[in-house]
Each structure stands twice: as C-alpha cells, then as structure tokens.
Design a protein around this motif. Structure first.
Motif: not given
Length: 175
Positions: A62-71, A32-41, A157-164
């Motif tokens: 253009x924007x560079x690629x952001x990397x994060x690790x999801x457990x 019932x509980x998901x593991x979440x991760x937020x990544x900004x541009x 993203x011109x503003x630098x605020x996009x995220x996933x």
C-alpha cells in the motif's frame, strides 16, 4: 442583413446594414496558462514482524496519501485536468470532496489524463480509456473555485515513482 435602400448615400457607397444577435454558450473565458502541480506517491513506512508468525505469511503493498496545495487564480470556477503517470495500481486523487481515480494498473510508460473541461479520459496517444475510471469518479464536479485547495493522492506502487499532475485552468467572466 438587409440590403441598403436604393438611391441612398449608403447604397451609392456599397454599404449594407447588418443586425446580428450573438448568444454566449459559455460565460467564461479560459486563461491560456494553466496552474499545474505534481504529486509523487509516498510509500507507507514498513513496520516490523510481530511474533508469533503464522504461516502462510502474506503481505500487501500500500501507499500512504500525499497532500499538496494548489493555488487557483481567476474569477470563476476552474476546470481540472488530472494526469496519472505509472507505474501505479488504483491511483486516485481527492480534491474538495471530489474523487477521481482509475481502476487497475498503469504500466511504467502509461499516462492517463482525466479532463474535467472536455469530460474525457484518454491515454497519452489520445485513445479513450473511460472504462478505467473508478465508480466514485465525478467528471461533472471536477472543478474548483479560485483559492487554495488541498489535493490528496494515493496509489499502490512498488517502485515509488508513480505521480499525478493536476492542472487548473483559471477562468474569467466576460460580457
């Protein structure tokens, strides 16, 4: 279900014998509980202008690629849900060799969720926007095994605020 035999102890007490067969459609139980991760541009660093400058001068954002690790915990493969938050143009993630992305632009107040479990692509109001999915996106492979997974996010993203936001729902085997 069969009725009890008349005159037996069970019949006098109002019992009935039931024989049932159950077929499990999904061998997994979802946590019932998901593991979440937020990544900004990440905006690419700006270089300088190299002389001689030739007109017309054009630039591209253009924007560079952001990397994060999801457990991811659990025992079985975990479906992913990916939510792109605008403003962004052509946002995409890459996880375990699987790409999920959108074509076109997201407005600053637009959120699009790509759900690997239900295999849907929806706006925050629930309306379907499956036509905005990029050609390289694979909803049927939007799952990860338990463990650590590197996730790459890129968008313009011109503003630098996009995220996933990437959510994994841990699963467990039953029966």
């Amino acid at each position: 279900m069969s009725p009890p035999t008349p005159g037996t102890y069970l019949a006098r007490r109002g019992f009935a014998e039931i024989i049932a067969e159950f077929r499990v459609l999904d061998p997994l139980v979802y946590d019932p509980v998901s593991t979440a991760l937020s990544i900004s541009v990440v905006p690419k660093s700006l270089g300088g202008i190299i002389a001689p400058v030739i007109t017309p001068v054009t630039t591209t954002l253009t924007s560079d690629t952001s990397y994060r690790v999801l457990s991811v915990t659990g025992e079985g493969p975990a479906p992913l849900a990916v939510t792109f938050h605008g403003p962004a143009t052509n946002p995409k993630i890459l996880v375990g060799g699987v790409e999920v992305g959108l074509t076109g632009s997201l407005a600053y107040d637009e959120d699009v969720t790509v759900d690997g479990r239900s295999r849907t692509v929806t706006l925050s109001d629930g309306s379907s926007v499956a036509t905005r999915l990029s050609r390289d996106s694979r909803l049927d492979r939007l799952i990860v095994d338990p463990g650590e997974h590197e996730i790459g996010f890129t968008a313009t993203d011109r503003t630098g605020t996009a995220r996933v936001t990437v959510e994994a729902t841990p699963t467990h085997y039953h029966l």
